[in-house]
Design a protein around this motif. Structure first.
Motif: not given
Length: 491
Positions: A47, A50, A200-201, A204, A319-320
């Motif tokens: 994150q 990116r 996290v998205s 964070w 994705d993360p």
């Protein structure tokens, strides 16, 4: 009138058994919290940097840079992987250095106070790292300092919990019991990944603050409930050796008098027994070999711990959050691997051979995972589970049952205060590898992930090679040429 089934079950266990189960559960939760608070950094990495060209830009954001606008400075630079490596190593180098000192402090301070202060301090530094998000901090030195301080206080955990469990449990089923108990490492990693992934998205910083609160809470629980030794609550102490008679050491091994020069005699009371010196602990047969083996085994394990989510995100294009969730399968495999290693080593009496076989099999499995592991979701799941079991199985066995065996070796002549120092030496040496692995991954990964896996395979084989002398002795014993007893009596 007959008793209810639940009451019958509860009364079938002795008072000692209830206390032992309680201590096992309590220390399990404590070290789960330690690992839970270490994991967020590996999830948040993807994150912090990116590919912003795939991220929808807010309409009110007036920025012309379409490549790094969504990254968190200073990790928006081209050398972000090196910066991540520095973050990892600030924690791991401090952890490795502190671990060698922690065992000696642990033997001289009450375990309850030592663990309480360690967990509360770790909670503070973990939360401070996350507060950098809300305070809009973009200084690399701030994040490095928080990582280093957290690594230092995290060294309070392992020697203390192993010493506490070693005080309560004897050698009989130590491999199995500690194999199950050591799943706290993987459970903590899994919980840390899921908690960090949940935030996290969006924010964070909460990926660190929530784990910090959890480990701080565990510190408070430790202060109120931990019992260090069975004698403190009038429970019977465990039997650490299979035979009560005094056993001589192997020819060529230092005698117990040499190891305990300048220490008190075996007739001294517990209060008079001195903690073993650092050099004295090194002279316990088997400590050096297993310490060096763990250096390379932990190098592999911690490289996965810190870099697997980013590898999955880069190679499989997850994705993360999805990458973090998928990486937990490696830790699920580690739970199974630790238990299997403990059961096999208990039944065979061959701790070194069990580790060596798993390390040998792990090397080709790492190659196969890198080559074919991302060809489909079912393949990825299966390979992660298998690699996790083979990589973390030997690591778990050495840091638990092996450390406890060596810390209560016959040559110590009943001095139980060596356990923390032996544990700290073994885990401290392993932590050097844990620091080197992520650093090398950060330096090598720009040249291609294949080279990172070649490094991991080489480390696995070196770990196996370092156990060759002990494996040879175990094989000789099984063939009838060595001692008849199991364990470490002839190492």
């Amino acid at each position: 009138m007959s008793l209810a089934p639940g009451i019958k079950l509860a009364t079938s266990f002795s008072r000692d058994s209830w206390y032992r189960g309680f201590i096992l559960l309590l220390t399990f939760l404590f070290y789960t919290a330690y690992h839970l608070s270490r994991k967020p950094i590996s999830i948040v990495k993807s994150q912090l940097h990116r590919n912003c060209s795939f991220v929808v830009k807010p309409v009110d954001l007036n920025i012309t840079d379409n490549v790094t606008w969504c990254d968190w400075a200073p990790f928006d630079q081209d050398n972000y992987q090196n910066l991540f490596g520095w973050l990892d190593n600030c924690f791991l180098v401090a952890y490795a250095i502190g671990m060698f000192l922690s065992g000696m402090f642990c033997e001289r301070l009450p375990l309850r106070y030592y663990l309480t202060v360690g967990m509360l301090s770790s909670g503070v530094f973990t939360a401070l790292f996350g507060l950098g998000f809300y305070w809009n901090i973009h200084s690399l030195w701030y994040f490095c300092f928080m990582q280093a301080m957290n690594g230092l206080v995290q060294t309070t955990g392992w020697p203390a919990v192993v010493a506490c469990v070693g005080n309560w449990f004897g050698k009989g089923k130590r491999g199995f019991i500690m194999g199950v108990w050591n799943s706290h490492t993987s459970v903590g990693n899994i919980m840390g990944s899921l908690i960090a992934g949940a935030f996290v998205s969006s924010a964070w910083g909460m990926s660190f603050i929530v784990p910090g609160i959890i480990i701080g809470t565990m510190g408070v629980i430790c202060f109120f409930f931990l019992v260090e030794r069975p004698e403190d609550v009038n429970c019977s102490p465990p039997q650490h050796h299979e035979s009560p008679e005094s056993e001589p050491l192997l020819g060529g091994s230092p005698s117990s008098e040499e190891i305990f020069s300048n220490h008190t005699s075996v007739q001294a009371s517990e209060e008079q027994v001195q903690a073993i010196s650092f050099c004295g602990a090194l002279r316990i047969p088997g400590v050096v070999e297993f310490s060096l083996c763990l250096l390379f085994a932990k190098l592999v394990s911690y490289t996965f711990l810190y870099w697997l989510p980013l590898y999955i995100a880069n190679v499989a294009h997850f994705d993360p959050k999805a990458a973090g969730d998928m990486s937990t399968l490696f830790d699920v495999g580690g739970i199974v691997g630790g238990i299997v290693a403990g059961v096999i080593s208990d039944s065979s009496g061959g701790r070194a051979t069990t580790c060596c076989v798993m390390l040998i099999v792990a090397a080709p499995m790492l190659f196969l995972y890198n080559s074919f592991g991302q060809s489909g979701v079912p393949t990825t799941i299966g390979m992660l589970l298998l690699c996790g079991a083979l990589v973390n199985g030997p690591y778990a066995l050495i840091t638990t049952a092996v450390s406890a065996d060596l810390g209560t070796h016959e040559c110590l002549r009943g001095n139980a205060r060596a356990l923390s120092t032996v544990t700290a030496i073994i885990d401290g040496t392993g932590s050097i590898g844990a620091a080197i692995g992520p650093l090398l991954a950060g330096l090598i990964s720009p040249t291609g992930w294949n080279n990172v896996f070649y490094m991991l395979i080489a480390a696995d084989l070196l770990a196996c090679l370092l156990l060759s002398r002990l494996v040879f002795k175990e094989v000789r014993r099984w063939c009838g040429h060595g001692a008849r007893h199991r364990g470490f009596k002839e190492i």
